[in-house]
Design a protein around this motif. Structure first.
Motif, PDB file in Angstrom:
ATOM      1  N   ASN A   2       0.815  -1.200   0.000  1.00 35.77           N
ATOM      2  CA  ASN A   2       0.000   0.000   0.000  1.00 35.77           C
ATOM      3  C   ASN A   2       0.853   1.255   0.000  1.00 35.77           C
ATOM      4  O   ASN A   2       2.072   1.212  -0.033  1.00 35.77           O
ATOM      5  CB  ASN A   2      -0.965  -0.010   1.185  1.00 35.77           C
ATOM      6  CG  ASN A   2      -0.242   0.164   2.503  1.00 35.77           C
ATOM      7  OD1 ASN A   2       0.969   0.300   2.567  1.00 35.77           O
ATOM      8  ND2 ASN A   2      -1.005   0.154   3.575  1.00 35.77           N
ATOM      9  N   SER A  37      -0.661   8.666   2.287  1.00 38.24           N
ATOM     10  CA  SER A  37      -0.766   8.692   0.822  1.00 38.24           C
ATOM     11  C   SER A  37      -0.980  10.118   0.344  1.00 38.24           C
ATOM     12  O   SER A  37      -1.431  10.987   1.088  1.00 38.24           O
ATOM     13  CB  SER A  37      -1.926   7.807   0.339  1.00 38.24           C
ATOM     14  OG  SER A  37      -3.164   8.319   0.795  1.00 38.24           O
ATOM     15  N   SER A 117      -5.118  -3.343   3.477  1.00 35.26           N
ATOM     16  CA  SER A 117      -6.158  -3.134   2.470  1.00 35.26           C
ATOM     17  C   SER A 117      -6.193  -4.318   1.510  1.00 35.26           C
ATOM     18  O   SER A 117      -5.211  -5.052   1.360  1.00 35.26           O
ATOM     19  CB  SER A 117      -5.896  -1.839   1.699  1.00 35.26           C
ATOM     20  OG  SER A 117      -4.796  -2.005   0.822  1.00 35.26           O
ATOM     21  N   ALA A 119      -6.053  -4.127  -1.504  1.00 37.22           N
ATOM     22  CA  ALA A 119      -5.105  -3.860  -2.582  1.00 37.22           C
ATOM     23  C   ALA A 119      -3.773  -4.552  -2.333  1.00 37.22           C
ATOM     24  O   ALA A 119      -3.000  -4.784  -3.260  1.00 37.22           O
ATOM     25  CB  ALA A 119      -4.893  -2.358  -2.746  1.00 37.22           C
ATOM     26  N   GLU A 158      -8.288  -0.264  -1.953  1.00 40.18           N
ATOM     27  CA  GLU A 158      -7.535   0.455  -0.926  1.00 40.18           C
ATOM     28  C   GLU A 158      -8.415   0.889   0.242  1.00 40.18           C
ATOM     29  O   GLU A 158      -7.915   1.112   1.356  1.00 40.18           O
ATOM     30  CB  GLU A 158      -6.864   1.694  -1.522  1.00 40.18           C
ATOM     31  CG  GLU A 158      -5.628   1.412  -2.356  1.00 40.18           C
ATOM     32  CD  GLU A 158      -5.940   0.932  -3.751  1.00 40.18           C
ATOM     33  OE1 GLU A 158      -4.989   0.707  -4.526  1.00 40.18           O
ATOM     34  OE2 GLU A 158      -7.132   0.771  -4.100  1.00 40.18           O
TER      35      GLU A 158
END
Length: 517
Positions: A2, A37, A117, A119, A158
């Motif tokens: 991530n 992020s 996540s 992802a 995510e």
């Protein structure tokens, strides 16, 4: 991996990134210490922060206007939506705690939720897809039963978090700031946004189903979030059947195809309808073709089957006792087949995944031996590493976020820039290890052994270091802000340039041998 992991493993110094990007939100009661992020346009930045009033961990999303280029970024415009989100009360939705205007935009504060996540989980089998879909749809049912209904409008892998330490509990995070009456594309992610939102049409209870469907397709096919848009045809319909390696989930594929219908009127009406349809999907098994025979033929078939069975049994006995060794599988071939089988089993094991993929999220590697292993950049988030041996191993840039490393052996290991964010290292032996520039924010190191350890430039904010042996450790320029070093042995330790603001040194043995009162 991530965005937080990318941040930790970037080639650029984490300290330099922090100085360039972090916002000062102390005036609002929050101390920002990590960036999670940054959106590609630079207008949305997510941080991990400390609530200075309660000491709890929170996530702050900053919406920032760049050079006056986003006049629609008006806090008052989005305040009704934010206040609606603050009223949500569901165990699988982290609470929205606060929001406030800034000089460049505004911020939204929510609870921090540990986990990984979707992802980060790569490709998942159809059986897991069903479980995840049911869990997320259950959350959406709650949102759609509210009056007015609440749409998420930002569903993607995510934003679906799995807490592997709580029996695989699913959380839904990071709601979009759109509303059902305002379909602006302020929070759109290419490939996941339903067509009605893209074209500024009325949003419905079927809008989130499209985004969830695309997210599940990505997990089923191993498609990354940036590549999801490439699955869409000119009508915004995902084309994914050709990417499926397992063809036994035809009913699940049909269900997903209805979830992602470009025309919302052809999707399921709402989350409850989609969930009920999913629950009622038949268990799918490989199809077997049967030969239809008449009842008159059945007796003959049974008799021939019995005769064939007898002859097959006799043939096997003859092969065992009469046939020459040349007709049997050679010992070399048997050994080779066994080796192949063992290799396949190893690659499927947690240890095999780690060695092969350099990534094993939530793995059980309790007391495994990795002495002198070359594991630079490995990701072991939330893994069980209790008592594992990493002596003299190369673990530079490794990621151990929320992992349990209690009683593990890291003597003389290279852990340069490794990330132990929130990890448990109680009683762990790190003597002589290189932890320069390592991230140990909120790490639990009570009773750990750090004699002669290099912790220069390490980030130890809020770390628990009670009763730790730091004799002769190098803490040059280390950040120990708000860390607990009570009754810790710092004799002969180098604290030059170390940040000690709010550090608890009660009962600690200082570098000169004195005891801090």
């Amino acid at each position: 991996m991530n965005e937080l992991d990318k941040f930790y493993t970037t080639n650029e110094s984490a300290t330099q990134v922090t100085k360039r990007e972090l916002a000062d939100l102390s005036i609002h009661g929050y101390q920002v210490f990590e960036e999670l992020s940054t959106h590609a346009d630079g207008q949305k930045i997510t941080y991990v922060a400390q609530d200075l009033n309660s000491d709890r961990l929170v996530v702050i999303k900053e919406w920032r206007m760049l050079n006056g280029n986003l006049p629609s970024l008006d806090y008052a415009t989005y305040l009704p939506r934010i206040e609606l989100l603050q009223k949500l009360n569901h165990p699988s939705i982290p609470r929205y705690l606060n929001s406030f205007a800034t000089s460049t935009g505004f911020c939204i504060v929510r609870e921090y939720q540990q986990g990984v996540s979707l992802a980060e989980m790569g490709t998942l089998p159809g059986s897991d897809i069903k479980l995840i879909a049911r869990a997320v749809l259950k959350i959406l049912v709650y949102l759609q039963q509210l009056r007015p209904i609440v749409l998420h409008l930002n569903i993607k892998p995510e934003n679906i978090i799995v807490d592997t330490q709580e029996q695989l509990k699913i959380y839904l995070v990071d709601f979009g700031l759109n509303s059902s009456s305002n379909s602006s594309r302020v929070n759109c992610t290419p490939g996941f946004t339903p067509p009605e939102q893209l074209f500024n049409r009325q949003l419905t209870s079927a809008s989130d189903l499209y985004s969830l469907g695309v997210s599940l397709i990505c997990l089923l096919t191993g498609t990354s979030t940036p590549n999801a848009q490439h699955l869409l045809d000119k009508n915004h319909r995902p084309q994914f059947q050709h990417l499926l390696s397992d063809k036994t989930y035809s009913k699940l594929v049909e269900w997903l195809e209805k979830m992602v219908e470009p025309n919302y009127q052809r999707r399921y009406l709402d989350a409850a309808s989609a969930r009920n349809s999913l629950i009622n999907l038949p268990t799918e098994r490989p199809k077997v073709k049967f030969i239809n025979i008449s009842s008159a033929q059945k007796g003959e078939w049974v008799r021939w089957a019995l005769v064939a069975g007898i002859f097959m049994g006799l043939a096997l006995l003859l092969r065992q006792f009469v046939f020459s060794e040349a007709d049997d599988i050679s010992p070399q071939e048997i050994a080779r087949n066994q080796a192949i089988s063992k290799q396949a089993q190893f690659e499927q094991s947690d240890r095999g995944k780690l060695i092969k993929d350099k990534q094993c999220v939530g793995c059980n590697l309790n007391r495994q031996d990795f002495n002198q292993a070359q594991l630079s950049g490995v990701s072991l988030n939330q893994s069980n590493l209790i008592g594992a041996n990493f002596s003299t191993a190369n673990l530079s840039l490794a990621i151990f976020r929320d992992a349990d490393l209690s009683q593990a052996n890291f003597t003389k290991a290279n852990l340069h820039q490794a990330a132990f964010y929130g990890a448990k290292l109680i009683g762990t032996d790190l003597s002589g290890a290189n932890l320069s520039s390592a991230k140990l924010v909120y790490a639990k190191l009570k009773g750990a052994m750090l004699r002669n350890t290099n912790l220069s430039n390490a980030d130890l904010k809020f770390a628990e270091l009670q009763q730790v042996d730091l004799t002769s450790a190098n803490l040059t320029n280390a950040d120990l802000t708000n860390a607990d070093l009570s009754y810790t042995n710092l004799y002969r330790a180098n604290l030059t340039g170390a940040k000690l603001v709010g550090t608890n040194l009660t009962g600690a043995t200082m570098p000169d041998g004195s005891i801090r009162q």
